[in-house]
Design a protein around this motif. Structure first.
Motif, mmCIF file in Angstrom:
data_model
loop_
_atom_site.group_PDB
_atom_site.id
_atom_site.type_symbol
_atom_site.label_atom_id
_atom_site.label_comp_id
_atom_site.label_asym_id
_atom_site.label_seq_id
_atom_site.Cartn_x
_atom_site.Cartn_y
_atom_site.Cartn_z
ATOM 1 N N ALA A 9 27.224 -43.122 -29.135
ATOM 2 C CA ALA A 9 26.648 -44.030 -28.148
ATOM 3 C C ALA A 9 25.382 -43.419 -27.554
ATOM 4 N N GLN A 10 25.432 -42.109 -27.333
ATOM 5 C CA GLN A 10 24.286 -41.423 -26.738
ATOM 6 C C GLN A 10 23.035 -41.534 -27.613
ATOM 7 N N VAL A 11 23.237 -41.462 -28.943
ATOM 8 C CA VAL A 11 22.084 -41.558 -29.833
ATOM 9 C C VAL A 11 21.816 -43.005 -30.254
ATOM 10 N N GLY A 12 22.505 -43.949 -29.604
ATOM 11 C CA GLY A 12 22.188 -45.348 -29.829
ATOM 12 C C GLY A 12 22.827 -45.962 -31.058
ATOM 13 N N LEU A 13 23.968 -45.438 -31.486
ATOM 14 C CA LEU A 13 24.690 -46.044 -32.611
ATOM 15 C C LEU A 13 26.074 -46.473 -32.118
ATOM 16 N N THR A 14 26.685 -47.418 -32.850
ATOM 17 C CA THR A 14 28.003 -47.893 -32.420
ATOM 18 C C THR A 14 29.113 -47.080 -33.083
ATOM 19 N N GLU A 15 30.341 -47.298 -32.610
ATOM 20 C CA GLU A 15 31.483 -46.533 -33.109
ATOM 21 C C GLU A 15 31.763 -46.785 -34.589
ATOM 22 N N ASP A 16 31.349 -47.950 -35.094
ATOM 23 C CA ASP A 16 31.655 -48.271 -36.508
ATOM 24 C C ASP A 16 31.004 -47.272 -37.459
ATOM 25 N N TYR A 17 29.951 -46.622 -36.992
ATOM 26 C CA TYR A 17 29.250 -45.711 -37.896
ATOM 27 C C TYR A 17 30.068 -44.470 -38.222
ATOM 28 N N ALA A 18 31.063 -44.143 -37.379
ATOM 29 C CA ALA A 18 31.826 -42.909 -37.566
ATOM 30 C C ALA A 18 32.445 -42.797 -38.952
ATOM 31 N N SER A 19 32.894 -43.929 -39.506
ATOM 32 C CA SER A 19 33.590 -43.847 -40.787
ATOM 33 C C SER A 19 32.658 -44.056 -41.976
ATOM 34 N N ARG A 20 31.358 -44.230 -41.717
ATOM 35 C CA ARG A 20 30.441 -44.477 -42.834
ATOM 36 C C ARG A 20 29.957 -43.182 -43.459
ATOM 37 N N PHE A 21 29.265 -43.325 -44.583
ATOM 38 C CA PHE A 21 28.683 -42.172 -45.268
ATOM 39 C C PHE A 21 27.162 -42.202 -45.096
ATOM 40 N N PRO A 22 26.517 -41.026 -45.210
ATOM 41 C CA PRO A 22 25.062 -40.989 -44.969
ATOM 42 C C PRO A 22 24.261 -42.000 -45.787
#
Lengths: 319, 340
Positions: A136-149
């Motif tokens: 959240a601090q870097v402006g992304l949502t929680e859904d990104y946690a499970s993604r790959f680069p």
């Protein structure tokens, strides 16, 4: 120079690399400067001038050939094992290439988590909360946690690189060309993010970049490097308003101005030739081969940094 | 002024497993003889694809210029050229300068052969004669000691010198148009300034038209006559350099210009565009910039704005120009004001 709460000091740092036939590449040659807590020090110069090597030496990635790097007053090469562990928590790095600095086989959450697992003993729940908070601090949502680069764009990856650095709650971050690989509009997003976390946490930054207008925007102090040496160092307002060294002048005037009326081509100082090789450099000022004002003295002895008042230091014989 | 290049309704698509990526979506523009046109935009906006399409540098398997696109160069219909005619056309009529001089030169060939190759193929010179001319070309792009340099290999030269060699190769057959695709992105600022000086000087001496593809607005301000701002495969605003920098009216152009840091706002939050460009795999209804635009109106999401003329040279695709739209002034840091 006014009293500053010095966080990192680099003293007579020399970083030489052996190359073939017994020759020596002097990547960094006698560089001294310091960075205060909560301050941004901008390091600028052309490619091959040793700015990245300096940044890496500060984090202990290279062992200095000569000189020392002190963190909080202590020489980092004399740290005990425990101190070293602490140091790696306190000092972090953000890399240039957001495509190369993330492991493609790890999810975003495991990338951010790796450093936390080493330095903190969070429970699973705490770690997940922390990751979500960082995202959240870097402006992304929680859904990104499970993604790959590979599922992320360049700007998003650079945010992950920043989140990873912030995960271990550092005091000092080396930003090695963090915006070079990004588009103009994304650059502004990343710079805003860096400024925001600095205000919240009072981080010290070493901001390495060749984008001089961004360095001006973000830094309190600026150092200009040429072929391994620091040629000029001053508070950023001062150096941009009154550059003294001929190289600094030429470098600043080579930035194209986004204004069609500025008549940039005719007003700028032109430099002939290119940066010479840092292998077996001759004695004397390193810039003398390209300097329009070079005298005999410049070819004989290397100038040292002299304070011209108000903390403006310059290494040049003719000033 | 005489028209050199005429592009009408150019569409380029890339066929992938996920579907067709519509990289360029129906753009129309022209280049006059001897003028410099800049294509500006963020990565993925289709500026490089447009530049490549002019020479039909796609093979069938990847990119395709869709039927209906028209490219006319100096009276030749480029879309109708056969493979053989294309070979004769590329290099001879249009020269190309690529972004990375490291990869656009053949590492196994000497500089002299590379520059001369084009002369052997297009002008039927002997190898010896081509070498002699290569030396002259290298001298023209200010390479020191060209007689010795023709025998060196690309890895023996620095980045700036390599880019000069690429320029010499592009100029070898006296093309009428040079396409420079991010020619200075890989170079340092002082070297970038040298290469731009060289291009400016050659342009004046030889009268070659240049299409400059770049994301750096600073370079464009000083170098080009006209600018076309691209977004998601479309040209959103076009005008003379002065019009784009001083009188621009498209919110995307504003955003591009505002995200450059200025002296006055040191340490403050920089203006930044939120969101990302639209996915080019999907069809775009309405204005492609609508989702990131702070002035977005309901119509922007439904219908593509028509191109409005602001002056003879200044044209813009934006619903804000519609007579019924609210009047929005330029942001203060760009000088404010309205045009009409």
């Amino acid at each position: 120079m006014p009293e500053r709460d010095t966080l990192v000091s680099v003293e007579h740092l020399k970083q030489y690399f052996p190359v073939s036939h017994g020759r020596i590449l002097k990547a960094v040659d006698d560089v001294t400067f310091s960075i205060a807590r909560g301050e941004t020090f901008g390091l600028v110069g052309e490619s091959g001038c040793g700015k990245s090597t300096t940044g890496r030496a500060i984090l202990g990635i290279h062992r200095p050939t000569w000189g020392r790097v002190c963190y909080d007053g202590k020489d980092i090469s004399r740290f005990t094992r425990a101190e070293k562990m602490q140091f790696h928590k306190k000092a972090q790095m953000i890399f240039q290439d957001p495509y190369a600095c993330l492991d493609p086989r790890m999810t975003i959450s495991s990338i951010i988590r790796e450093g936390m697992d080493v330095h903190f003993s969070y429970s699973r729940q705490e770690a997940n909360d922390k990751i979500n908070q960082l995202l959240a601090q870097v402006g992304l949502t929680e859904d990104y946690a499970s993604r790959f680069p590979h599922e992320l764009s360049g700007g998003q990856r650079q945010r992950i690189g920043i989140a990873r650095a912030l995960a271990v709650e550092p005091e000092f971050i080396v930003c090695d060309e963090p915006i070079a690989a990004l588009d103009v509009s994304i650059q502004a997003q990343v710079i805003n993010l860096l400024l925001k976390v600095q205000q919240e946490r009072k981080h010290g930054y070493l901001f390495i970049s060749h984008d001089l207008s961004m360095v001006r925007h973000i830094s309190q102090h600026v150092g200009v490097m040429y072929l391994g040496s620091m040629v000029e160092m001053a508070p950023s307002e001062e150096i941009y308003a009154h550059p003294l060294h001929p190289y600094t002048k030429a470098l600043f005037s080579a930035i194209p101005t986004p204004d069609p009326d500025a008549n940039w081509a005719s007003t700028r100082i032109k430099l002939s030739g290119e940066v010479p090789s840092p292998i077996n450099t001759p004695p004397g000022c390193k810039f003398c081969q390209r300097c329009p004002y070079a005298t005999a003295a410049c070819h004989e002895s290397a100038p040292e940094l002299r304070d011209m008042g108000t903390g403006h230091e310059v290494a040049c014989h003719i000033i | 002024m005489e028209r050199l290049l005429e592009v009408k309704g150019l569409h380029v698509s890339f066929h992938t497993y996920a579907g067709d990526i519509k990289a360029v979506r129906g753009i129309t523009f022209g280049v006059e003889k001897g003028e410099t046109l800049a294509l500006v935009g963020e990565s993925g906006c289709g500026k490089s694809v447009t530049a490549k399409a002019l020479m039909r540098l796609f093979d069938r398997t990847s990119g395709e210029i869709l039927p209906g696109s028209e490219i006319t160069f100096d009276g030749t219909d480029v879309m109708k050229l056969t493979k053989k005619e294309l070979h004769a056309f590329r290099g001879a009529q249009i020269g190309m300068i690529f972004q990375d001089p490291m990869t656009s030169l053949d590492p196994t060939m000497t500089i002299g052969r590379q520059v001369g190759e084009c002369l052997v193929i297009h002008q039927g010179l002997s190898m010896k004669e081509a070498q002699r001319q290569a030396i002259e070309l290298l001298r023209m792009v200010d390479i020191p000691h060209p007689e010795e340099r023709v025998k060196s290999y690309p890895h023996q030269l620095s980045g700036g010198m390599r880019q000069r060699v690429v320029i010499a190769t592009a100029l070898a057959c006296n093309p009428k148009l040079i396409i420079a695709d991010e020619p200075t992105t890989a170079l340092d600022v002082t070297i970038q300034a040298q290469v731009l000086d060289l291009l400016r000087d050659l342009k004046q001496r030889l009268g070659t038209a240049i299409i400059l593809v770049t994301h750096d607005l600073g370079i464009v301000a000083d170098f080009s006559d006209r600018i076309q701002v691209m977004y998601a495969g479309q040209i959103v605003e076009r005008g003379t350099t002065h019009e784009i920098f001083k009188e621009c009216m498209h919110p995307y152009t504003w955003a591009l210009l505002r995200s450059i840091p200025r002296d006055s706002q040191k340490g403050t939050t920089l203006y930044s565009l939120n969101g990302t460009p639209p996915d080019l795999l999907l069809p775009i209804t309405g204005c492609p910039f609508a989702s990131r635009c702070e002035y977005c109106m309901p119509i922007c999401r439904q219908q593509l704005p028509p191109e409005t003329d602001l002056s003879q040279t200044h044209r813009i695709c934006c619903w804000l120009q519609h007579p019924k739209a609210p009047k929005v002034a330029r942001p203060a840091e760009l000088g404010g004001g309205m045009n009409a």
